[in-house]
Design a protein around this motif. Structure first.
Motif, PDB file in Angstrom:
ATOM      1  N   ASP A  44       0.834  -1.198   0.000  1.00 14.23           N
ATOM      2  CA  ASP A  44       0.000   0.000   0.000  1.00 14.23           C
ATOM      3  C   ASP A  44       0.868   1.247   0.000  1.00 14.23           C
ATOM      4  OD1 ASP A  44      -2.345  -1.467   0.106  1.00 14.23           O
ATOM      5  OD2 ASP A  44      -2.432  -1.453   2.306  1.00 14.23           O
ATOM      6  N   ARG A  45       0.451   2.249  -0.743  1.00 11.74           N
ATOM      7  CA  ARG A  45       1.122   3.556  -0.785  1.00 11.74           C
ATOM      8  C   ARG A  45       2.639   3.416  -0.994  1.00 11.74           C
ATOM      9  NH1 ARG A  45       1.432   5.119   3.957  1.00 11.74           N
ATOM     10  NH2 ARG A  45       0.644   3.247   4.982  1.00 11.74           N
ATOM     11  N   PRO A  46       3.076   2.706  -2.009  1.00 15.06           N
ATOM     12  CA  PRO A  46       4.510   2.422  -2.152  1.00 15.06           C
ATOM     13  C   PRO A  46       5.372   3.647  -2.422  1.00 15.06           C
ATOM     14  CG  PRO A  46       3.330   1.778  -4.135  1.00 15.06           C
ATOM     15  CD  PRO A  46       2.290   2.123  -3.110  1.00 15.06           C
ATOM     16  N   ALA A  47       4.786   4.722  -2.962  1.00 12.07           N
ATOM     17  CA  ALA A  47       5.577   5.920  -3.239  1.00 12.07           C
ATOM     18  C   ALA A  47       5.789   6.774  -1.999  1.00 12.07           C
ATOM     19  CB  ALA A  47       4.905   6.760  -4.330  1.00 12.07           C
ATOM     20  N   GLU A  48       5.179   6.384  -0.897  1.00  9.85           N
ATOM     21  CA  GLU A  48       5.308   7.126   0.357  1.00  9.85           C
ATOM     22  C   GLU A  48       6.288   6.422   1.290  1.00  9.85           C
ATOM     23  OE1 GLU A  48       2.537   8.007   4.314  1.00  9.85           O
ATOM     24  OE2 GLU A  48       1.577   7.713   2.354  1.00  9.85           O
ATOM     25  N   LEU A  49       7.184   7.181   1.899  1.00  9.57           N
ATOM     26  CA  LEU A  49       8.080   6.625   2.911  1.00  9.57           C
ATOM     27  C   LEU A  49       7.400   6.759   4.261  1.00  9.57           C
ATOM     28  CD1 LEU A  49      11.927   7.229   3.186  1.00  9.57           C
ATOM     29  CD2 LEU A  49      10.472   6.781   5.156  1.00  9.57           C
ATOM     30  N   ASP A  50       7.087   5.639   4.878  1.00  6.60           N
ATOM     31  CA  ASP A  50       6.361   5.611   6.144  1.00  6.60           C
ATOM     32  C   ASP A  50       7.153   4.782   7.147  1.00  6.60           C
ATOM     33  OD1 ASP A  50       4.615   5.456   8.247  1.00  6.60           O
ATOM     34  OD2 ASP A  50       3.023   4.415   7.147  1.00  6.60           O
ATOM     35  N   ILE A  51       7.804   5.465   8.089  1.00  3.15           N
ATOM     36  CA  ILE A  51       8.632   4.748   9.066  1.00  3.15           C
ATOM     37  C   ILE A  51       7.798   3.905  10.015  1.00  3.15           C
ATOM     38  CG2 ILE A  51      10.466   6.478   8.953  1.00  3.15           C
ATOM     39  CD1 ILE A  51       9.514   7.418  11.765  1.00  3.15           C
ATOM     40  N   ASN A  52       6.467   4.118  10.025  1.00  2.00           N
ATOM     41  CA  ASN A  52       5.583   3.352  10.897  1.00  2.00           C
ATOM     42  C   ASN A  52       4.865   2.237  10.148  1.00  2.00           C
ATOM     43  OD1 ASN A  52       6.025   5.085  13.252  1.00  2.00           O
ATOM     44  ND2 ASN A  52       4.868   6.627  12.113  1.00  2.00           N
ATOM     45  N   ARG A  53       5.250   2.013   8.898  1.00  5.12           N
ATOM     46  CA  ARG A  53       4.607   0.969   8.090  1.00  5.12           C
ATOM     47  C   ARG A  53       4.729  -0.380   8.795  1.00  5.12           C
ATOM     48  NH1 ARG A  53       3.472   1.183   2.694  1.00  5.12           N
ATOM     49  NH2 ARG A  53       4.881   2.953   2.318  1.00  5.12           N
ATOM     50  N   GLU A  54       3.624  -1.120   8.864  1.00 10.98           N
ATOM     51  CA  GLU A  54       3.629  -2.373   9.608  1.00 10.98           C
ATOM     52  C   GLU A  54       4.087  -3.560   8.762  1.00 10.98           C
ATOM     53  OE1 GLU A  54      -0.106  -2.993  11.478  1.00 10.98           O
ATOM     54  OE2 GLU A  54       0.055  -1.253  12.799  1.00 10.98           O
ATOM     55  N   SER A  55       3.737  -3.569   7.501  1.00 11.35           N
ATOM     56  CA  SER A  55       4.121  -4.676   6.628  1.00 11.35           C
ATOM     57  C   SER A  55       4.971  -4.113   5.497  1.00 11.35           C
ATOM     58  CB  SER A  55       2.879  -5.370   6.063  1.00 11.35           C
ATOM     59  OG  SER A  55       3.248  -6.404   5.182  1.00 11.35           O
ATOM     60  N   ILE A  56       6.244  -4.470   5.484  1.00 10.03           N
ATOM     61  CA  ILE A  56       7.184  -3.881   4.531  1.00 10.03           C
ATOM     62  C   ILE A  56       7.702  -4.987   3.609  1.00 10.03           C
ATOM     63  CG2 ILE A  56       9.267  -2.499   4.242  1.00 10.03           C
ATOM     64  CD1 ILE A  56       8.858  -1.498   7.114  1.00 10.03           C
ATOM     65  N   LEU A  57       7.091  -5.078   2.446  1.00  9.09           N
ATOM     66  CA  LEU A  57       7.473  -6.076   1.465  1.00  9.09           C
ATOM     67  C   LEU A  57       8.356  -5.407   0.421  1.00  9.09           C
ATOM     68  CD1 LEU A  57       6.716  -9.094   1.015  1.00  9.09           C
ATOM     69  CD2 LEU A  57       5.002  -8.299  -0.624  1.00  9.09           C
ATOM     70  N   HIS A  58       9.544  -5.942   0.200  1.00 14.66           N
ATOM     71  CA  HIS A  58      10.433  -5.332  -0.782  1.00 14.66           C
ATOM     72  C   HIS A  58      11.388  -6.374  -1.344  1.00 14.66           C
ATOM     73  CE1 HIS A  58      14.017  -5.386   1.803  1.00 14.66           C
ATOM     74  NE2 HIS A  58      13.269  -4.952   2.794  1.00 14.66           N
ATOM     75  N   THR A  59      12.097  -5.977  -2.401  1.00 18.73           N
ATOM     76  CA  THR A  59      13.079  -6.855  -3.042  1.00 18.73           C
ATOM     77  C   THR A  59      14.471  -6.230  -3.000  1.00 18.73           C
ATOM     78  OG1 THR A  59      12.493  -5.876  -5.185  1.00 18.73           O
ATOM     79  CG2 THR A  59      11.403  -7.933  -4.588  1.00 18.73           C
ATOM     80  N   ALA A  60      14.692  -5.294  -2.083  1.00 20.38           N
ATOM     81  CA  ALA A  60      15.950  -4.552  -2.055  1.00 20.38           C
ATOM     82  C   ALA A  60      17.163  -5.447  -1.829  1.00 20.38           C
ATOM     83  CB  ALA A  60      15.897  -3.465  -0.980  1.00 20.38           C
ATOM     84  N   PHE A  61      16.982  -6.571  -1.139  1.00 20.75           N
ATOM     85  CA  PHE A  61      18.083  -7.507  -0.932  1.00 20.75           C
ATOM     86  C   PHE A  61      18.068  -8.646  -1.951  1.00 20.75           C
ATOM     87  CE2 PHE A  61      17.781  -5.993   3.633  1.00 20.75           C
ATOM     88  CZ  PHE A  61      18.970  -5.291   3.598  1.00 20.75           C
ATOM     89  N   GLY A  62      17.247  -8.516  -2.990  1.00 19.86           N
ATOM     90  CA  GLY A  62      17.137  -9.565  -3.980  1.00 19.86           C
ATOM     91  C   GLY A  62      16.170 -10.652  -3.534  1.00 19.86           C
TER      92      GLY A  62
END
Length: 404
Positions: free
Chosen positions: A321-339
């Motif tokens: 949700d809202r991927p273009a927003e940086l939210d330090i309180n985001r509860e579920s952080i799904l990403h591929t930054a580490f591959g």
């Protein structure tokens, strides 16, 4: 029109080394996610990009179809050696990762925290009473190398600047000069590994690499061992800087988030994960297609080169949700930054530790800081992304680094 915004049609004529991509980084990523699951490039031999989360994840996990064995760079520069184990597939990749993983496991990395915290404070001591710093030069370009050199491979810290310069030039410099630039780092690390091979063993990571591993019962070559120490060093000093700088930039320009983390440092680990997602140091790494396959509605043929756009996938609204927003309180952080898949970053535990310690110590020592007036951050972008300057200002006066 995309050509008006970005200077080219990024769906059919993308160039990862285009300065416009560096300048319009997030706009390009969001346009790709929204409009083209697969983008294409006409540069050199040509390549494609997978841009959405599920497609990147599928390709990253399917190493048999999307092979790393021919390298992760599109239009690979002539003479550029392969970096193992990153640029290999199982079983070679598995042989090395099985041997290396214990040195990067959570419990092993945890032992480095005291040294990393001490180094962070030593660097802050040098500018804490000045009231200003250029964060990249004064801190972010130095701490990752210190953490890696002191805790894992024992290369003299005095040689860090030379290695950073060589590897940066090999990543972002003129394409025709990249192989030679990276070669300087390879030559240095090869000489270092040879000296360690001839010394009494210490039972550390360098001894393991110098001793090598076996593939099908046969010892690997010396060149492969030099490649491994180069690959690990490259990852150790060339990636965390961008997340570190991005986090400080965000906190300098979002005082409420900064105040939240100063007041509640227990929130820092969650913020670290969001900073990693939002400031991806690894933009996209390539794979070579080994057989005809369809993905994201596009038919790829054997031999095609495909970039897995990790940076775009971490901004896919179908995954977050809202991927273009940086939210330090985001509860579920799904990403591929580490591959994703078997080639997932071996140093992710160390990176998270470094970032947590940096935020804890910087916010403790300098809780009030801002972006220096009339300055803007500067960046370099290719298959990786980094920040090259970040000027911060804060109230001057000595803070006690030793009260740790």
């Amino acid at each position: 029109m995309e050509t008006d915004r970005f200077g080219r049609d990024i769906e059919t004529d993308f160039d990862i080394d285009d300065p416009a991509f560096n300048e319009h980084f997030y706009d390009v990523l969001d346009t790709m996610v929204a409009r083209c699951p697969v983008a294409h490039s006409k540069v050199g031999k040509g390549y494609s990009l997978l841009n959405r989360y599920e497609d990147v994840r599928r390709a990253g996990q399917d190493w048999r179809t999307f092979s790393s064995a021919k390298g992760f760079q599109p239009n690979r520069p002539e003479g550029m050696p392969y970096l193992y184990p990153e640029e290999s597939d199982p079983p070679r990749h598995t042989d090395w990762r099985r041997a290396l993983n214990p040195f990067f496991a959570p419990n092993a990395v945890k032992e480095f925290e005291g040294q990393i915290r001490a180094d962070a404070n030593d660097l802050i001591d040098a500018f804490a009473d000045r009231g200003t710093c250029e964060f990249i030069h004064d801190f972010a370009a130095q701490l990752p190398g210190r953490a890696f050199f002191k805790n894992l491979i024992g290369v003299p810290v005095d040689d860090l600047a030379m290695l950073v310069e060589a590897m940066d030039a090999g990543t972002y410099g003129p394409v025709e000069e990249r192989a030679a630039s990276f070669g300087r780092a390879i030559d240095y690390l090869g000489d270092f590994l040879a000296r360690r091979r001839d010394e009494p063993p210490r039972g550390d990571l360098v001894d393991l690499i110098a001793g090598g591993v076996e593939h099908d019962g046969e010892p690997c070559s010396w060149e492969e061992r030099v490649s491994v120490i180069t690959d690990l060093t490259f990852g150790g000093i060339a990636t965390t800087t961008f997340v570190m700088a991005g986090a400080l930039l965000h906190l300098a320009t979002h005082p409420k988030d900064r105040e939240t983390l100063v007041r509640e440092p227990s929130r820092i680990p969650n913020a670290v994960e969001e900073f990693v997602r939002y400031y991806p140091p690894v933009v996209a790494l390539g794979r070579t297609v080994t057989k005809d396959v369809e993905i994201a509605g596009h038919r790829f043929e054997e031999g095609d080169f495909v970039l897995l756009n990790y940076a775009a996938a971490s901004r896919d609204p179908d995954a977050l949700d809202r991927p273009a927003e940086l939210d330090i309180n985001r509860e579920s952080i799904l990403h591929t930054a580490f591959g994703v898949g078997p080639h997932r970053c071996i140093g992710s535990n160390l990176a998270r530790l470094e970032l947590r310690v940096v935020l804890e110590e910087f916010l403790r020592r300098i809780p009030d800081f801002a972006l220096k007036e009339d300055t803007t951050p500067e960046y370099e972008t290719g298959v990786l992304r980094t920040m090259t300057s970040l000027h911060l200002v804060f109230p001057g006066g000595r803070t006690e680094g030793d009260a740790r």
